[in-house]
Design a protein around this motif. Structure first.
Motif, PDB file in Angstrom:
ATOM      1  N   ALA A  66      20.100  58.065 -22.960  1.00 39.58           N
ATOM      2  CA  ALA A  66      19.772  57.254 -24.140  1.00 39.58           C
ATOM      3  C   ALA A  66      20.921  56.306 -24.469  1.00 39.58           C
ATOM      4  O   ALA A  66      20.703  55.136 -24.821  1.00 39.58           O
ATOM      5  N   GLU A  67      22.144  56.782 -24.356  1.00 33.77           N
ATOM      6  CA  GLU A  67      23.311  55.926 -24.610  1.00 33.77           C
ATOM      7  C   GLU A  67      23.402  54.819 -23.560  1.00 33.77           C
ATOM      8  O   GLU A  67      23.627  53.645 -23.886  1.00 33.77           O
ATOM      9  N   ARG A  68      23.218  55.190 -22.300  1.00 35.34           N
ATOM     10  CA  ARG A  68      23.313  54.195 -21.232  1.00 35.34           C
ATOM     11  C   ARG A  68      22.291  53.082 -21.403  1.00 35.34           C
ATOM     12  O   ARG A  68      22.600  51.892 -21.220  1.00 35.34           O
ATOM     13  N   ALA A  69      21.059  53.460 -21.780  1.00 37.06           N
ATOM     14  CA  ALA A  69      19.979  52.486 -21.901  1.00 37.06           C
ATOM     15  C   ALA A  69      19.959  51.808 -23.273  1.00 37.06           C
ATOM     16  O   ALA A  69      19.095  50.960 -23.521  1.00 37.06           O
ATOM     17  N   ARG A  70      20.880  52.202 -24.152  1.00 42.85           N
ATOM     18  CA  ARG A  70      20.980  51.631 -25.501  1.00 42.85           C
ATOM     19  C   ARG A  70      19.659  51.778 -26.267  1.00 42.85           C
ATOM     20  O   ARG A  70      19.173  50.845 -26.915  1.00 42.85           O
ATOM     21  N   VAL A  71      19.106  52.985 -26.179  1.00 44.34           N
ATOM     22  CA  VAL A  71      17.907  53.314 -26.954  1.00 44.34           C
ATOM     23  C   VAL A  71      18.276  53.350 -28.428  1.00 44.34           C
ATOM     24  O   VAL A  71      19.353  53.807 -28.810  1.00 44.34           O
ATOM     25  N   LEU A  72      17.372  52.865 -29.271  1.00 46.71           N
ATOM     26  CA  LEU A  72      17.667  52.801 -30.704  1.00 46.71           C
ATOM     27  C   LEU A  72      17.568  54.160 -31.382  1.00 46.71           C
ATOM     28  O   LEU A  72      18.404  54.515 -32.215  1.00 46.71           O
ATOM     29  N   ARG A  73      16.535  54.964 -31.039  1.00 49.34           N
ATOM     30  CA  ARG A  73      16.242  56.172 -31.832  1.00 49.34           C
ATOM     31  C   ARG A  73      16.053  57.363 -30.907  1.00 49.34           C
ATOM     32  O   ARG A  73      15.355  57.276 -29.895  1.00 49.34           O
ATOM     33  N   PHE A  74      16.636  58.500 -31.287  1.00 50.85           N
ATOM     34  CA  PHE A  74      16.557  59.731 -30.506  1.00 50.85           C
ATOM     35  C   PHE A  74      15.979  60.823 -31.395  1.00 50.85           C
ATOM     36  O   PHE A  74      16.584  61.210 -32.397  1.00 50.85           O
ATOM     37  N   VAL A  75      14.777  61.312 -31.049  1.00 56.10           N
ATOM     38  CA  VAL A  75      14.122  62.381 -31.809  1.00 56.10           C
ATOM     39  C   VAL A  75      14.255  63.672 -31.005  1.00 56.10           C
ATOM     40  O   VAL A  75      13.691  63.787 -29.904  1.00 56.10           O
ATOM     41  N   TYR A  76      14.993  64.616 -31.555  1.00 55.79           N
ATOM     42  CA  TYR A  76      15.201  65.896 -30.870  1.00 55.79           C
ATOM     43  C   TYR A  76      14.296  66.952 -31.504  1.00 55.79           C
ATOM     44  O   TYR A  76      14.350  67.190 -32.719  1.00 55.79           O
ATOM     45  N   VAL A  77      13.456  67.566 -30.685  1.00 53.45           N
ATOM     46  CA  VAL A  77      12.535  68.587 -31.172  1.00 53.45           C
ATOM     47  C   VAL A  77      13.166  69.956 -30.937  1.00 53.45           C
ATOM     48  O   VAL A  77      13.270  70.419 -29.801  1.00 53.45           O
ATOM     49  N   SER A  78      13.597  70.569 -32.014  1.00 56.56           N
ATOM     50  CA  SER A  78      14.269  71.859 -31.977  1.00 56.56           C
ATOM     51  C   SER A  78      13.271  72.959 -32.299  1.00 56.56           C
ATOM     52  O   SER A  78      12.124  72.908 -31.851  1.00 56.56           O
ATOM     53  N   SER A  79      13.653  73.938 -33.085  1.00 52.06           N
ATOM     54  CA  SER A  79      12.779  75.060 -33.408  1.00 52.06           C
ATOM     55  C   SER A  79      13.147  75.605 -34.782  1.00 52.06           C
ATOM     56  O   SER A  79      14.337  75.723 -35.115  1.00 52.06           O
ATOM     57  N   LEU A  80      12.128  75.927 -35.576  1.00 53.00           N
ATOM     58  CA  LEU A  80      12.367  76.520 -36.885  1.00 53.00           C
ATOM     59  C   LEU A  80      13.137  77.826 -36.718  1.00 53.00           C
ATOM     60  O   LEU A  80      12.711  78.718 -35.993  1.00 53.00           O
ATOM     61  N   GLY A  81      14.280  77.903 -37.389  1.00 57.26           N
ATOM     62  CA  GLY A  81      15.126  79.085 -37.265  1.00 57.26           C
ATOM     63  C   GLY A  81      16.278  78.907 -36.303  1.00 57.26           C
ATOM     64  O   GLY A  81      17.126  79.798 -36.174  1.00 57.26           O
ATOM     65  N   ALA A  82      16.355  77.732 -35.637  1.00 54.81           N
ATOM     66  CA  ALA A  82      17.433  77.512 -34.666  1.00 54.81           C
ATOM     67  C   ALA A  82      18.804  77.523 -35.342  1.00 54.81           C
ATOM     68  O   ALA A  82      19.807  77.875 -34.706  1.00 54.81           O
ATOM     69  N   ASP A  83      18.851  77.152 -36.610  1.00 49.98           N
ATOM     70  CA  ASP A  83      20.143  77.094 -37.299  1.00 49.98           C
ATOM     71  C   ASP A  83      20.648  78.467 -37.724  1.00 49.98           C
ATOM     72  O   ASP A  83      21.791  78.612 -38.152  1.00 49.98           O
ATOM     73  N   ARG A  84      19.782  79.506 -37.584  1.00 45.65           N
ATOM     74  CA  ARG A  84      20.188  80.832 -38.057  1.00 45.65           C
ATOM     75  C   ARG A  84      19.738  81.972 -37.141  1.00 45.65           C
ATOM     76  O   ARG A  84      20.109  83.130 -37.357  1.00 45.65           O
ATOM     77  N   GLY A  85      18.943  81.679 -36.107  1.00 45.21           N
ATOM     78  CA  GLY A  85      18.383  82.717 -35.253  1.00 45.21           C
ATOM     79  C   GLY A  85      19.381  83.285 -34.256  1.00 45.21           C
ATOM     80  O   GLY A  85      20.337  82.604 -33.845  1.00 45.21           O
ATOM     81  N   ALA A  86      19.154  84.532 -33.830  1.00 42.70           N
ATOM     82  CA  ALA A  86      20.061  85.206 -32.895  1.00 42.70           C
ATOM     83  C   ALA A  86      19.524  85.244 -31.474  1.00 42.70           C
ATOM     84  O   ALA A  86      20.243  85.639 -30.554  1.00 42.70           O
ATOM     85  N   SER A  87      18.265  84.853 -31.263  1.00 34.42           N
ATOM     86  CA  SER A  87      17.715  84.905 -29.910  1.00 34.42           C
ATOM     87  C   SER A  87      18.418  83.888 -29.021  1.00 34.42           C
ATOM     88  O   SER A  87      18.962  82.877 -29.495  1.00 34.42           O
ATOM     89  N   GLY A  88      18.399  84.143 -27.719  1.00 33.30           N
ATOM     90  CA  GLY A  88      19.020  83.201 -26.787  1.00 33.30           C
ATOM     91  C   GLY A  88      18.383  81.826 -26.865  1.00 33.30           C
ATOM     92  O   GLY A  88      19.069  80.798 -26.762  1.00 33.30           O
ATOM     93  N   TYR A  89      17.063  81.778 -27.047  1.00 30.97           N
ATOM     94  CA  TYR A  89      16.376  80.497 -27.173  1.00 30.97           C
ATOM     95  C   TYR A  89      16.871  79.735 -28.389  1.00 30.97           C
ATOM     96  O   TYR A  89      17.215  78.544 -28.297  1.00 30.97           O
ATOM     97  N   HIS A  90      16.934  80.410 -29.540  1.00 29.43           N
ATOM     98  CA  HIS A  90      17.385  79.728 -30.753  1.00 29.43           C
ATOM     99  C   HIS A  90      18.834  79.272 -30.640  1.00 29.43           C
ATOM    100  O   HIS A  90      19.183  78.174 -31.092  1.00 29.43           O
ATOM    101  N   ARG A  91      19.661  80.071 -30.023  1.00 26.75           N
ATOM    102  CA  ARG A  91      21.060  79.659 -29.859  1.00 26.75           C
ATOM    103  C   ARG A  91      21.155  78.407 -28.987  1.00 26.75           C
ATOM    104  O   ARG A  91      21.945  77.503 -29.258  1.00 26.75           O
TER     105      ARG A  91
END
Length: 503
Positions: free
Chosen positions: A99-124
Motif C-alpha cells: 500500500a505504501e509503495r503504490a501510494r494507496v490513499l486508504r487502508f481498511v484493516y479487518v480485525s476481530s471483535l475482542g482482538a484488543d483483549r483476547g488471549a487466543s492465538g488468533y486474537h493475539r
C-alpha cells in the motif's frame, strides 16, 4: 474508486466484493487463486494471483488502487506453511508495504471483535495486525467484526448441520457463553461503506449484530426451524479443547480447533459503553431470526471434488410408450410435483416446517433421509428437458442428481435419473457401500416407476439400472461442468433487478 480486496473468499469476502461492485467501484481481487475466484462475480473486477505471506508475490497488486480492504487471514493453523505469524501478521505487514509503495490513499484493516483483549492465538495475531495497520502513513481504519455467520461459516452453520443430521449435538460448557453474531451481508455492507469514508481515518470501529445470544439459544431456534430435537451434550471447554488438539495431532479434521474454543469462552460481545459501528456506517442490522432463516436455505454446494473415494455414476432409465406426456411434459411433472413423486419411505421432501415444495431455479429443497436426518439439495438448472440438483453441505453425497427426458422414436419417451457423486466423508463412504447404496437405488427406481405411472404410459422393460462409473477425464469434465453451472446460477442470482419502466 478502485479497491484491492485481499482474501475475497470465505464467508465475508464475497459479500464485500459484491457490495463494492454494487456501489459502482472497481475491484481487484488478491488471493492464491484469484483468477478462479473472480468467476463468481459480474462487473468491473480484476484478478491478481498472489500469496500475502510472500512479499514478492503481492508486489504490484495495489498499483492504481485508491483503497485496500485487507480481509485475508486464517482462523486456524496448519504448520509449517499456514500459521498466524506468517499469514495474519507478516501477511498484513506485506500488504501495508505494498500500500505504501503504490501510494494507496486508504487502508481498511479487518480485525476481530475482542482482538484488543483476547488471549487466543488468533486474537493475539489480529492485535499485532492492528499495530501494523496503524503504521500506514495515510488514512487507516480498523474494523472489528464480531462472530460473522453466513453460508459455510465454521460455527453457526456447523451447528445447523449438526442439528439437522445428528442425534446428539455437543456444546461448549452449557452453550451459554454470550456472543453477538453479525450476518455476513451486514458485515460486507459495513466494510464496503467504510472503504468510502475519509472521515473515519484513524478510527477503530466495532461491528456486531443487534442481539446478544448464546449457542444454546441459537440451537433453540434451529430446533424450531427444522422440527428436529437432538440431545444436547454439554462438554467442559477443556475436554473439547483437548479433543481438538488430539485430532490435530493425528491429522484428523475436527469441526473446531482448540483456539476457536478459547475464543468462545472469552465471549464475543461489544463491551458496555462502546458503540456498535453499524450505526456509524448506516447499516441496519438484520434480525437474528430473519438471518438464521436465510442461512437455512443458503448453505454452499458440496461439490464432487470435495468428496472422498471414487466418482460413481448410476443411471435409472425407463423407455415410456403410450403415455400422454412428451419429454417436456415429463420434466414439467417432475418440476411441479416432485414431493409426491419421491417415495416417502426413503425421502420426505419439504421436511422442514417452511421452504419451497416445488422445483424452481435457485430453490433449496430440504429432505429427510433414513438414518441421516435432514439434508438439502439446490436447484441449479431447470430446462425444458433437464433438471439438475446439487448436494449441499451436510449431505452424505458430494455431487449432483440430473433428471433427463428425450424423445426415443416411435412415439416413445426416455426418462432417466443420473446420479454423479462421491461420498462426503469417510463415514459416508462406508454407509454408501452398504445400506446407503441400497436406499439410493430404491429411491430413484421408485421415482422413475411413479413417473411412468403418472405419464399414463408403460415401460415394457421396467426401470433399467446401470452403474457406469466415469473414468478420470469424464469425471473431471463433469465436475467442471457442474461448477460452471453453479457459477452461472450464482451470478444470475446476484444480478441487480432490472429497472422498472416509467408508467
Amino acid at each position: 474508486m478502485r479497491v484491492l480486496v485481499t482474501g475475497g473468499t470465505g464467508v465475508v469476502g464475497p459479500e464485500v466484493v459484491r457490495r463494492l461492485l454494487r456501489r459502482g467501484h472497481g475491484v481487484r481481487l488478491l488471493s492464491r487463486h484469484a483468477s478462479d475466484d473472480r468467476k463468481a462475480f459480474e462487473g468491473d473486477i480484476e484478478a491478481f494471483d498472489g500469496n500475502i505471506g510472500d512479499a514478492a508475490s503481492v508486489r504490484g497488486a495495489a498499483e492504481g488502487c485508491d483503497a485496500i480492504v485487507h480481509l485475508a487471514a486464517v482462523v486456524s493453523e496448519r504448520p509449517p506453511e499456514v500459521t498466524f505469524e506468517r499469514v495474519n501478521v507478516e501477511g498484513t505487514r506485506n500488504i501495508v508495504a505494498e500500500a505504501e509503495r503504490a501510494r494507496v490513499l486508504r487502508f481498511v484493516y479487518v480485525s476481530s471483535l475482542g482482538a484488543d483483549r483476547g488471549a487466543s492465538g488468533y486474537h493475539r495475531s489480529k492485535k499485532q495486525g492492528e499495530e501494523i495497520a496503524r503504521t500506514f502513513s495515510r488514512e487507516w481504519i480498523i474494523l472489528r467484526p464480531g462472530n460473522v455467520y453466513g453460508p459455510g461459516d465454521e460455527q453457526i452453520s456447523l451447528l445447523l448441520k449438526m442439528a439437522r443430521t445428528l442425534p446428539v449435538v455437543p456444546l461448549v460448557g452449557k452453550g451459554d457463553d454470550p456472543f453477538q453474531p453479525i450476518w455476513c451481508g451486514d458485515c460486507g455492507e459495513a466494510i464496503a461503506a467504510a472503504a468510502e469514508r475519509a472521515d473515519l481515518a484513524g478510527c477503530e470501529l466495532e461491528l456486531a449484530g443487534a442481539e446478544v445470544t448464546t449457542m444454546s439459544q441459537v440451537l433453540d431456534r434451529f430446533e424450531a426451524m427444522t422440527d428436529r430435537h437432538p440431545t444436547r451434550l454439554p462438554l467442559p471447554a477443556w475436554i473439547e479443547s483437548m479433543g481438538a488438539k488430539l485430532a490435530a495431532k493425528f491429522g484428523i479434521e475436527a469441526p473446531v480447533n482448540a483456539d476457536q474454543i478459547t475464543m468462545v469462552t472469552e465471549g464475543n460481545v461489544i463491551p458496555e459503553g462502546r458503540e456498535n459501528a453499524l450505526d456509524v456506517l448506516g447499516v441496519q442490522a438484520t434480525r437474528l431470526d430473519e438471518a438464521l432463516g436465510k442461512l437455512g436455505d443458503s448453505l454452499p454446494e458440496r461439490l464432487p471434488s470435495e468428496g472422498v473415494g471414487p466418482m460413481h455414476r448410476k443411471i435409472y432409465r425407463a423407455e415410456i410408450r403410450g403415455g400422454r406426456l412428451d419429454a417436456e411434459g415429463l420434466i414439467a411433472l417432475l418440476r411441479d410435483e416432485f414431493p409426491s413423486l419421491a417415495p416417502r419411505e426413503t425421502v420426505v421432501v419439504g421436511a422442514e416446517p417452511e421452504g419451497p415444495k416445488r422445483i424452481a431455479p435457485g430453490a433449496t429443497l430440504t429432505m429427510a433421509l433414513p438414518l441421516r436426518g435432514h439434508v438439502q439439495v439446490r436447484v441449479e438448472e431447470v430446462a425444458p428437458r433437464a433438471i439438475t440438483l446439487a448436494t449441499l453441505e451436510g449431505h452424505p453425497l458430494a455431487g449432483a442428481v440430473r433428471f433427463l427426458a428425450e424423445p426415443a422414436g416411435d412415439g416413445a419417451v426416455c426418462f432417466e435419473v443420473q446420479t454423479w457423486h462421491r461420498a462426503s466423508t469417510l463415514a459416508d463412504l462406508l454407509v454408501m457401500e452398504t445400506l446407503g447404496g441400497a436406499i439410493q437405488t430404491y429411491t430413484w427406481t421408485s421415482l422413475v416407476e411413479t413417473v411412468v405411472e403418472r405419464s399414463g404410459g408403460r415401460a415394457e422393460k421396467g426401470v433399467e439400472v446401470t452403474r457406469d462409473d466415469p473414468d478420470e477425464r469424464e469425471g473431471n469434465d463433469f465436475e467442471r461442468w457442474l461448477e460452471e453451472l453453479i457459477l452461472r446460477r450464482v451470478r444470475r442470482d446476484d444480478a441487480p433487478a432490472p429497472a422498472m419502466a416509467a408508467g
